[in-house]
Design a protein around this motif. Structure first.
Motif, mmCIF file in Angstrom:
data_model
loop_
_atom_site.group_PDB
_atom_site.id
_atom_site.type_symbol
_atom_site.label_atom_id
_atom_site.label_comp_id
_atom_site.label_asym_id
_atom_site.label_seq_id
_atom_site.Cartn_x
_atom_site.Cartn_y
_atom_site.Cartn_z
ATOM 1 N N ARG A 47 3.578 -6.499 9.634
ATOM 2 C CA ARG A 47 3.028 -6.125 9.153
ATOM 3 C C ARG A 47 2.870 -5.601 7.461
ATOM 4 N NH1 ARG A 47 0.239 -0.862 7.980
ATOM 5 N NH2 ARG A 47 2.306 0.101 7.918
ATOM 6 N N LEU A 48 3.599 -5.298 6.952
ATOM 7 C CA LEU A 48 3.366 -5.180 5.107
ATOM 8 C C LEU A 48 3.462 -7.115 4.839
ATOM 9 C CD1 LEU A 48 6.092 -2.573 5.083
ATOM 10 C CD2 LEU A 48 3.655 -2.436 4.632
ATOM 11 N N ILE A 49 4.347 -7.961 5.467
ATOM 12 C CA ILE A 49 4.381 -8.830 4.875
ATOM 13 C C ILE A 49 2.475 -10.164 4.856
ATOM 14 C CG2 ILE A 49 5.274 -11.011 5.145
ATOM 15 C CD1 ILE A 49 7.883 -9.868 5.713
ATOM 16 N N HIS A 50 2.154 -9.839 6.124
ATOM 17 C CA HIS A 50 0.785 -9.485 6.619
ATOM 18 C C HIS A 50 0.368 -9.277 5.707
ATOM 19 C CE1 HIS A 50 -3.314 -9.499 9.001
ATOM 20 N NE2 HIS A 50 -2.327 -10.680 9.385
ATOM 21 N N GLU A 51 -0.129 -8.136 5.348
ATOM 22 C CA GLU A 51 -0.717 -8.091 4.150
ATOM 23 C C GLU A 51 -0.975 -7.904 2.731
ATOM 24 O OE1 GLU A 51 -3.312 -5.678 4.580
ATOM 25 O OE2 GLU A 51 -3.466 -6.089 6.929
ATOM 26 N N ALA A 52 0.470 -7.753 2.280
ATOM 27 C CA ALA A 52 0.426 -8.794 1.209
ATOM 28 C C ALA A 52 0.284 -10.284 0.657
ATOM 29 C CB ALA A 52 2.426 -8.569 1.233
ATOM 30 N N ALA A 53 0.517 -11.013 2.151
ATOM 31 C CA ALA A 53 -0.224 -12.735 2.171
ATOM 32 C C ALA A 53 -1.610 -12.312 1.715
ATOM 33 C CB ALA A 53 0.249 -13.210 2.969
ATOM 34 N N LYS A 54 -2.609 -11.482 2.025
ATOM 35 C CA LYS A 54 -4.240 -11.528 1.788
ATOM 36 C C LYS A 54 -4.101 -11.484 0.583
ATOM 37 C CE LYS A 54 -5.101 -9.887 6.310
ATOM 38 N NZ LYS A 54 -5.804 -8.640 7.235
ATOM 39 N N ILE A 55 -2.998 -10.896 -0.120
ATOM 40 C CA ILE A 55 -3.802 -10.707 -1.868
ATOM 41 C C ILE A 55 -2.819 -11.029 -2.938
ATOM 42 C CG2 ILE A 55 -4.781 -8.577 -0.919
ATOM 43 C CD1 ILE A 55 -1.949 -6.999 -2.091
ATOM 44 N N ASP A 56 -1.421 -12.110 -1.978
ATOM 45 C CA ASP A 56 -0.594 -13.018 -2.651
ATOM 46 C C ASP A 56 0.091 -12.109 -3.980
ATOM 47 O OD1 ASP A 56 0.315 -15.122 -3.564
ATOM 48 O OD2 ASP A 56 -1.294 -15.968 -5.082
ATOM 49 N N ALA A 57 0.745 -10.595 -3.589
ATOM 50 C CA ALA A 57 1.283 -10.086 -3.911
ATOM 51 C C ALA A 57 2.838 -10.264 -3.710
ATOM 52 C CB ALA A 57 1.549 -8.679 -2.984
ATOM 53 N N VAL A 58 3.226 -11.484 -4.462
ATOM 54 C CA VAL A 58 5.046 -12.412 -3.657
ATOM 55 C C VAL A 58 5.579 -10.771 -3.769
ATOM 56 C CG1 VAL A 58 4.979 -13.474 -6.187
ATOM 57 C CG2 VAL A 58 6.408 -14.585 -4.179
ATOM 58 N N ARG A 59 5.528 -10.278 -5.027
ATOM 59 C CA ARG A 59 6.682 -9.352 -5.242
ATOM 60 C C ARG A 59 7.081 -8.750 -4.123
ATOM 61 N NH1 ARG A 59 6.438 -7.621 -11.202
ATOM 62 N NH2 ARG A 59 7.179 -9.532 -12.517
ATOM 63 N N GLU A 60 5.856 -7.958 -3.756
ATOM 64 C CA GLU A 60 5.852 -7.540 -2.226
ATOM 65 C C GLU A 60 7.134 -7.974 -0.728
ATOM 66 O OE1 GLU A 60 4.412 -7.205 -3.732
ATOM 67 O OE2 GLU A 60 3.362 -5.171 -4.393
ATOM 68 N N ILE A 61 6.829 -9.432 -0.587
ATOM 69 C CA ILE A 61 7.113 -9.578 0.051
ATOM 70 C C ILE A 61 8.583 -9.736 -0.099
ATOM 71 C CG2 ILE A 61 7.039 -12.267 1.711
ATOM 72 C CD1 ILE A 61 4.366 -11.405 0.818
ATOM 73 N N GLU A 62 9.312 -10.452 -1.393
ATOM 74 C CA GLU A 62 10.371 -10.395 -1.756
ATOM 75 C C GLU A 62 11.307 -9.438 -1.258
ATOM 76 O OE1 GLU A 62 9.654 -11.745 -5.964
ATOM 77 O OE2 GLU A 62 10.091 -13.657 -5.574
ATOM 78 N N SER A 63 10.913 -8.007 -1.807
ATOM 79 C CA SER A 63 11.804 -6.943 -1.738
ATOM 80 C C SER A 63 11.952 -6.971 -0.254
ATOM 81 C CB SER A 63 10.361 -6.022 -2.046
ATOM 82 O OG SER A 63 11.079 -4.276 -1.548
ATOM 83 N N GLU A 64 10.805 -6.896 0.993
ATOM 84 C CA GLU A 64 10.788 -6.486 2.315
ATOM 85 C C GLU A 64 11.813 -7.005 3.067
ATOM 86 O OE1 GLU A 64 10.227 -4.019 5.633
ATOM 87 O OE2 GLU A 64 9.150 -3.442 3.148
ATOM 88 N N LEU A 65 11.519 -8.525 1.981
ATOM 89 C CA LEU A 65 12.907 -9.429 2.858
ATOM 90 C C LEU A 65 14.619 -9.057 2.415
ATOM 91 C CD1 LEU A 65 10.601 -12.830 3.010
ATOM 92 C CD2 LEU A 65 11.065 -11.103 4.415
ATOM 93 N N ARG A 66 14.186 -8.559 1.166
ATOM 94 C CA ARG A 66 15.593 -7.992 1.261
ATOM 95 C C ARG A 66 16.332 -6.748 1.829
ATOM 96 N NH1 ARG A 66 14.087 -9.524 -4.538
ATOM 97 N NH2 ARG A 66 13.709 -7.454 -4.910
ATOM 98 N N ARG A 67 15.310 -6.079 2.589
ATOM 99 C CA ARG A 67 16.091 -4.991 3.373
ATOM 100 C C ARG A 67 17.206 -5.976 4.523
ATOM 101 N NH1 ARG A 67 11.686 -2.449 6.220
ATOM 102 N NH2 ARG A 67 13.334 -1.813 6.729
ATOM 103 N N PRO A 68 18.013 -4.665 4.237
ATOM 104 C CA PRO A 68 19.661 -5.584 5.202
ATOM 105 C C PRO A 68 18.746 -6.319 6.377
ATOM 106 C CG PRO A 68 20.082 -3.567 3.804
ATOM 107 C CD PRO A 68 18.881 -3.906 3.218
ATOM 108 N N ILE A 69 17.929 -5.376 7.171
ATOM 109 C CA ILE A 69 17.804 -5.122 8.747
ATOM 110 C C ILE A 69 17.146 -6.712 9.086
ATOM 111 C CG2 ILE A 69 16.178 -3.672 8.721
ATOM 112 C CD1 ILE A 69 16.095 -2.988 11.100
#
Length: 664
Positions: free
Chosen positions: A36-58
């Motif tokens: 859901r977080l990545i979904h919302e970030a993709a709508k507004i071109d928030a690439v940093r938020e996506i990068e940060s989320e994908l770095r989480r270990p789980i």
């Protein structure tokens, strides 16, 4: 025509241990939250938020799954293309080696229409995002990848007139003649949408101007004529477009006439080199007159067209319209074709309503019942009567519209469901507001739904068959409400016919994707949603419909994909039913099901009984009603013991007994 698939056909799956089940639920919840977080970030071109989320270990442990997660039916890459989030697209494309599927598809919305099976490149092309489209092509996106309807990225770009995207797709080898599943090519859609520059470009690229679609046999010339674009018609003719007729002998001139394109009809008539006869010219004028009546409400223009057609047919070389095609029809107030000017004027002067009926008669004669416009305008005229409060006349026209759709359309056509559902809504409205409503319409529509159900089953369209079966539930509810209110004297013949219909529907209708039967639907409040535009006189859960289905052979202990019986379903939604004032209906449903042999101790895939769901619902009256009717039999205790022992009982017990044990 009963289906061979039993609703109690599955071997019970082994249950997970509680801790393993809990760990899986926690993981799924975590991934859904991240998606859901990545979904919302993709709508507004928030690439940093996506990068940060994908770095989480789980998330890194499940990176491929989250990159392609179809949150809200749309994976992140497709969503980023829809919202022109170029930075997000560029970043995600760097993760192809990490498992990103560049051809992952989703559902995207354009002008309130959902497009299923759309890949990233198709979405970018449809939106006209030129730079993103180039980036995707460079990354290896398939330029031939189609949506669920067979639409290519090139066709998507042609639809909204994105010439620069069309050119880049073509430069990388897109086939200008590749059609969608209906045989409609990029050139055809460009003509219909009046994209003159794209039409010229496609012709220069070698687009075949004479290809015909599968659906109606139309060519690009038909589409241009229907759109009313004379410049595009001229461009097609210069490119060698031939005068071809589609299905039902539909010429480009008739296509223009059907939608009221008077200038286009005049253009074709002036160019005598076109390959049409004077009889076809007269038909075009007659059809244009019908369009004036139904689309523009221009009576004088319609009469002028029809008089001109009469004069054309007055020539001995032009045959008159067939005298019995169609025959006098009570639905059209027995209106017949007019063959002379004086009769036309006299008929309209005597009753203006006959002019409207004449338009319907002409359209059915010229287009035939297989053309969607024929049934559409019958429905349209019925809606006009409904607006005036004449629901009897509305139902007469709508019932006929449904009849000609079933006779003229392929099985499972969406318009059939639209018309049948609309009939159900009007019948319900008549039940609530019109003391003169007649049950004959209910039987008539119900019989036609049974015919359509059989057609869908024969065509192996289980989803469509279940959909029409759902409409039948509402028709049964209306009919029984008529009887309950005392408005209809239910003769033995009436009851027998309805019972026979119910038996046929129950025997033929397959389960839906969740393996729910019609009986499962009859006990759920969500089933009421068919009637979203009017007050419902028989809200679901509907005890009368439940009892009717059971009398027609419905399996009281049928199980869905989660092994829930109808009793489970009724109690699982009891809170929502009670909130809508339906607690009494739930109690009555419990009585009906238990009297029919419902196993009160049956357990679903989570090991829960109907009583557990009743307690969750929080309505003490419903819980008390179930406790009063609860039956704990020796065979129930024995079956539960067999399940708890973990025995592979299918190898030891007869099939029917094993299916009974499955309930526990």
């Amino acid at each position: 025509m009963a289906t061979s698939k039993s609703p109690l056909h599955r071997r019970r799956p082994r249950l997970q241990s509680p801790m393993a089940h809990l760990r899986q639920e926690v993981l799924e919840a975590e991934l859904a939250h991240s998606a859901r977080l990545i979904h919302e970030a993709a709508k507004i071109d928030a690439v940093r938020e996506i990068e940060s989320e994908l770095r989480r270990p789980i998330i890194k442990e499940h990176l491929q799954k989250i990159l392609n997660h179809p949150y809200d039916n749309c994976p992140p890459l497709v969503l980023a293309c829809r919202h022109n989030s170029a930075k997000v697209v560029a970043y995600l494309l760097t993760l192809i080696s990490s498992g990103l599927d560049i051809e992952q598809t989703g559902s995207v919305s354009f002008s309130k229409e959902d497009i299923d099976g759309a890949a990233a490149l198709w979405t970018a092309a449809a939106c006209g995002h030129y730079d993103i489209a180039k980036c995707l092509i460079k990354a290896g996106a398939d330029i031939t990848h189609r949506t669920s309807s067979g639409s290519t990225p090139l066709r998507a770009a042609c639809y909204d007139g994105h010439l620069n995207v069309v050119k880049v797709l073509r430069s990388h080898g897109s086939d200008v003649n590749m059609p969608n599943k209906y045989g409609h090519t990029p050139l055809m859609i460009a003509c219909y949408k009046q994209r003159e520059k794209i039409v010229s470009y496609l012709i220069r690229c070698g687009a075949d101007v004479n290809l015909q679609s599968k659906l109606r046999g139309n060519t690009a010339l038909h589409d241009a004529a229907e759109a009313g674009s004379i410049p595009i018609v001229e461009a097609l003719l210069r490119a060698g477009a031939q005068w071809k007729s589609g299905s039902g002998d539909m010429s480009p001139m008739l296509s223009a006439a059907a939608v009221g394109q008077a200038k286009m009809v005049s253009y074709f008539r002036r160019h005598k080199q076109m390959s049409f006869t004077r009889a076809q010219e007269a038909e075009a004028l007659e059809l244009l007159g019908a369009a004036y009546v139904d689309k523009n409400r221009n009576v004088s223009a319609a009469i002028d067209c029809w008089i001109e057609a009469i004069l054309l047919r007055g020539d001995s070389s032009v045959p008159p319209p067939p005298p019995s095609s169609p025959p006098p029809n009570p639905v059209y107030l027995n209106m017949q074709d007019i063959r002379c000017r004086d009769s036309l004027i006299a008929s309209v002067a005597a009753d203006p309503e006959m002019l409207e009926m004449l338009a319907l008669v002409i359209r059915e004669r010229v287009l035939g019942i297989s053309h969607p416009d024929t049934a559409y305008y019958v429905r349209h005229r019925g809606a006009m009567y409904a607006d005036r409060g004449d629901f009897q006349r509305c139902m007469q026209l709508w019932a006929y519209s449904l009849d000609i759709q079933i006779r003229g359309f392929e099985s499972g056509h969406d318009n059939i469901f639209l018309t049948a559902g609309s009939c159900g809504e009007v019948l319900n409205h008549m039940l609530v507001h019109d003391s003169y409503a007649r049950g004959t319409y209910v039987r008539e529509i119900a019989e036609m739904t049974r015919v359509e159900l059989d057609r869908c089953v024969d065509a192996r369209l289980p989803e469509k068959a279940f959909r029409i079966g759902r409409i039948f539930l509402h028709l049964a509810g209306v009919w029984m409400q008529f009887i309950r209110d005392g408005r209809q004297a239910a003769s033995p013949d009436d009851r027998r016919r309805l019972y026979d219909l119910g038996c046929a529907v129950v025997a033929s209708c397959p389960a839906n994707d969740a393996e729910e039967t019609l009986l499962h639907l009859a006990v759920q409040p969500s089933t009421t949603k068919l009637l979203e535009y009017c007050e419902c006189a028989y809200p679901f859960p509907c005890p009368d419909v439940v009892a009717f289905l059971l009398s027609c052979g419905a399996v009281v202990n049928a199980v869905d994909a989660c092994r829930r019986t109808p009793l489970h379903a009724a109690l699982r939604h009891s809170r929502r039913s009670a909130e809508n004032g339906g607690a009494d209906r739930v109690r009555r449903v419990i009585d009906v099901l238990v009297d029919a042999g419902a196993v009160t101790e049956a357990r679903d895939v989570c090991g829960r009984t109907a009583l557990a769901y009743a307690v969750d619902g929080g309505n003490e009256e419903v819980v008390a009603a179930l406790r009063r009717r609860r039956r704990l039999r020796l065979q129930d205790i024995s079956a539960a013991a067999v399940v708890d022992s973990g025995l592979d009982y299918y190898d030891e017990l007869p099939l029917k007994l094993a299916q009974f044990v499955d309930l526990f």
